[in-house]
Scaffold this active site. Structure first.
Site, mmCIF file in Angstrom:
data_model
loop_
_atom_site.group_PDB
_atom_site.id
_atom_site.type_symbol
_atom_site.label_atom_id
_atom_site.label_comp_id
_atom_site.label_asym_id
_atom_site.label_seq_id
_atom_site.Cartn_x
_atom_site.Cartn_y
_atom_site.Cartn_z
ATOM 1 N N LYS A 1 68.632 72.224 20.789
ATOM 2 C CA LYS A 1 68.880 70.788 20.603
ATOM 3 C C LYS A 1 70.141 70.482 19.800
ATOM 4 O O LYS A 1 70.758 69.440 19.992
ATOM 5 C CB LYS A 1 67.674 70.127 19.913
ATOM 6 C CG LYS A 1 66.509 69.872 20.849
ATOM 7 C CD LYS A 1 65.404 69.128 20.124
ATOM 8 C CE LYS A 1 64.366 68.633 21.096
ATOM 9 N NZ LYS A 1 63.329 67.821 20.451
ATOM 10 N N ASP B 1 63.858 61.076 21.226
ATOM 11 C CA ASP B 1 62.679 61.471 20.437
ATOM 12 C C ASP B 1 62.272 60.388 19.428
ATOM 13 O O ASP B 1 61.097 60.034 19.322
ATOM 14 C CB ASP B 1 62.960 62.776 19.669
ATOM 15 C CG ASP B 1 62.757 64.011 20.529
ATOM 16 O OD1 ASP B 1 62.051 63.934 21.551
ATOM 17 O OD2 ASP B 1 63.311 65.078 20.168
ATOM 18 N N ALA C 1 61.712 68.107 7.473
ATOM 19 C CA ALA C 1 63.137 67.750 7.545
ATOM 20 C C ALA C 1 63.830 68.552 8.633
ATOM 21 O O ALA C 1 65.010 68.875 8.520
ATOM 22 C CB ALA C 1 63.803 67.976 6.186
HETATM 23 P P1 NAP Z 1 61.727 72.423 13.012
HETATM 24 O O1 NAP Z 1 63.116 71.868 13.156
HETATM 25 O O2 NAP Z 1 61.508 73.882 13.135
HETATM 26 O O3 NAP Z 1 61.158 71.928 11.581
HETATM 27 C C1 NAP Z 1 59.929 72.431 11.101
HETATM 28 C C2 NAP Z 1 59.548 71.704 9.808
HETATM 29 O O4 NAP Z 1 58.287 72.220 9.380
HETATM 30 C C3 NAP Z 1 60.531 71.924 8.668
HETATM 31 O O5 NAP Z 1 60.621 70.755 7.903
HETATM 32 C C4 NAP Z 1 59.835 73.040 7.882
HETATM 33 O O6 NAP Z 1 60.180 73.088 6.508
HETATM 34 C C5 NAP Z 1 58.388 72.634 8.028
HETATM 35 N N1 NAP Z 1 57.487 73.728 7.728
HETATM 36 C C6 NAP Z 1 57.350 74.897 8.410
HETATM 37 N N2 NAP Z 1 56.417 75.690 7.818
HETATM 38 C C7 NAP Z 1 55.968 74.997 6.740
HETATM 39 C C8 NAP Z 1 55.005 75.279 5.733
HETATM 40 N N3 NAP Z 1 54.331 76.425 5.709
HETATM 41 N N4 NAP Z 1 54.786 74.345 4.767
HETATM 42 C C9 NAP Z 1 55.479 73.176 4.790
HETATM 43 N N5 NAP Z 1 56.409 72.859 5.696
HETATM 44 C C10 NAP Z 1 56.650 73.749 6.681
HETATM 45 O O7 NAP Z 1 60.754 71.758 14.080
HETATM 46 P P2 NAP Z 1 60.872 70.310 14.780
HETATM 47 O O8 NAP Z 1 61.487 70.461 16.110
HETATM 48 O O9 NAP Z 1 61.426 69.348 13.808
HETATM 49 O O10 NAP Z 1 59.319 69.991 15.055
HETATM 50 C C11 NAP Z 1 58.480 69.603 13.987
HETATM 51 C C12 NAP Z 1 57.131 69.152 14.526
HETATM 52 O O11 NAP Z 1 57.307 68.021 15.371
HETATM 53 C C13 NAP Z 1 56.434 70.214 15.378
HETATM 54 O O12 NAP Z 1 55.060 70.177 15.063
HETATM 55 C C14 NAP Z 1 56.664 69.757 16.794
HETATM 56 O O13 NAP Z 1 55.614 70.123 17.649
HETATM 57 C C15 NAP Z 1 56.651 68.247 16.611
HETATM 58 N N6 NAP Z 1 57.421 67.566 17.674
HETATM 59 C C16 NAP Z 1 56.729 66.722 18.489
HETATM 60 C C17 NAP Z 1 57.384 66.055 19.502
HETATM 61 C C18 NAP Z 1 56.629 65.117 20.397
HETATM 62 O O14 NAP Z 1 57.157 64.719 21.455
HETATM 63 N N7 NAP Z 1 55.433 64.716 20.028
HETATM 64 C C19 NAP Z 1 58.780 66.224 19.681
HETATM 65 C C20 NAP Z 1 59.467 67.102 18.818
HETATM 66 C C21 NAP Z 1 58.748 67.759 17.811
HETATM 67 P P3 NAP Z 1 61.443 73.975 5.992
HETATM 68 O O15 NAP Z 1 62.636 73.105 6.194
HETATM 69 O O16 NAP Z 1 61.126 74.252 4.581
HETATM 70 O O17 NAP Z 1 61.466 75.210 6.841
#
Ligand code: NAP
Length: 280
Positions: A71, A108, A135
C-alpha cells in the site's frame, strides 16, 4: 460469447493475497449489474510490484486494489496520487486511465466513516473527541478521513509511540499522540473509540483495554471483520455502547473502486453481506 472489448478486468495485488474477500465482493457486483468481467487475485512479490503495475494497461486491466505489503510502496510507482491518499500515506485503489497512465486513491478511510454512518444514521466525524488505537496504514487512513470530516480532537494511542507521533505531526492541532500505557485514561469524554490494531483478529490475542472510563453513549468501532465480533466489541456491547465491526468498512471501501472501473456505483445489499460472511 464474450465481447473482449467490453470485458472488464480488475483484481487485487498483494503478497500473500489469497485471504482477500475483494473477489467475492466485486464478482458479486459484476453479476448483479449484468456486466461482463472478472475480478481476480494477483499475488505479486514485492520485487515484482513495479513490473506488475506497468503490465496492467497492456493486459487490459481497468485497475486494481492494493493490499499489504504494497500500500505504501505503490505510491511512487504511480503517475498520480490524489490528495486524500497522500494524507492517508497509502493507496488502496489504482485506476488505469484512458491513456494508460495509473492513478492512485485511497477509499479505506471514507469507507470506514460511511460504515459508521450506515450503523448510526446522522453520525459525524466531528461529534466529539475520537480515540484511535493503532498507528499503522489503516489508522492513518482513518485519521485522514476523520480530519477531512471535521474532527477537531483525535487522540492516537500506539504501542510504538513514535509512529503515533509521526501521524500527529502530519495533522498538527487535530491529532495528539499518547503512550500505549495511557489507553484506558484517554477514553474519558470520548465520543468514539476505534481499534486499528490487529489485536482481536482471528489467531491473535484480544485487545487488552479497560473500557471503564468510556462514556456509555460513545460509538465503538473495530476495523477487524474476522471475527465479526471481537472480544473488544463484545465488551463494548456488554456495557451498552454501540459496536460496529469492520465488515461495513470492507464493503464501503470497495464501492468507489468498482464505480471507477465498471461505471456503476454498486449497492451494499443483504445478499452481498451474506456472500462475504459465508467466506468467514
Ligand atoms: P499495520 O500497518 O500492520 O498496523 C498494525 C497496528 O497494530 C500497529 O499500530 C501496531 O503497533 C499494532 N499492534 C500490533 N501488535 C500489537 C500488540 N501486540 N499490541 C498493541 N498493538 C499492536 O496494519 P493495518 O493495515 O493498519 O491494519 C490494522 C487493522 O485494521 C488490522 O486488524 C486489519 O485487519 C484492519 N483493517 C481492516 C480493513 C477493513 O476493510 N475493515 C482495512 C484495512 C485494515 P506498532 O506500531 O507498535 O507495531
Amino acid at each position: 460469447m464474450l465481447r473482449l472489448e467490453t470485458f472488464g478486468l480488475a483484481g487485487i495485488i498483494g503478497w500473500p493475497v489469497q485471504q482477500s474477500r475483494s473477489p467475492t465482493i466485486h464478482n458479486h457486483w459484476i453479476e448483479r449489474y449484468g456486466l461482463t468481467g472478472r475480478y481476480v487475485l494477483l499475488p505479486v512479490r514485492p520485487d515484482a510490484l513495479e513490473a506488475a503495475l506497468r503490465g496492467l494497461p497492456a493486459l487490459g486491466f481497468r485497475g486494481c486494489n492494493v493490499t499489504m505489503p504494497h500500500k505504501l510502496a505503490v505510491m511512487p510507482l504511480l503517475d498520480r496520487v490524489d490528495g486524500l491518499a497522500q494524507r492517508s500515506g497509502a493507496v488502496n485503489t489504482v485506476t488505469v486511465e484512458a491513456d494508460g497512465s495509473l492513478s492512485g486513491s485511497n477509499s479505506d478511510g471514507a469507507g470506514w466513516v460511511q460504515s459508521l454512518v450506515d450503523a448510526k444514521p446522522g453520525w459525524m466525524p466531528g461529534a466529539g473527541p475520537a480515540v484511535l488505537l493503532g498507528a499503522g496504514g489503516a489508522a492513518r487512513a482513518v485519521v485522514a478521513a476523520l480530519a477531512a470530516g471535521g474532527a477537531r480532537e483525535i487522540r492516537i494511542v500506539n504501542r510504538t509511540l513514535e509512529k503515533a507521533q509521526e501521524i500527529a505531526a502530519a495533522f498538527p492541532g487535530t491529532v495528539t499522540a499518547y503512550r500505549w500505557e495511557d489507553r484506558a485514561e484517554v477514553l474519558a469524554a470520548a465520543a468514539l473509540v476505534a481499534n486499528a490494531t490487529d489485536q482481536g483478529m482471528a489467531g491473535k490475542p484480544p485487545l487488552a483495554i479497560d473500557l471503564a472510563r468510556l462514556p456509555p453513549d460513545a460509538v465503538v468501532s473495530d476495523l477487524i471483520y474476522s471475527p465479526l465480533e471481537t472480544p473488544f466489541l463484545a465488551a463494548a456491547k456488554a456495557r451498552g455502547n454501540m459496536a460496529v465491526n469492520g465488515l461495513g468498512m470492507l464493503l464501503n471501501q470497495a464501492r468507489p473502486a468498482f464505480a471507477g472501473w465498471f461505471g456503476v456505483m454498486p449497492e451494499i445489499t443483504a445478499a452481498l453481506r451474506r456472500a462475504v460472511e459465508a467466506t468467514f
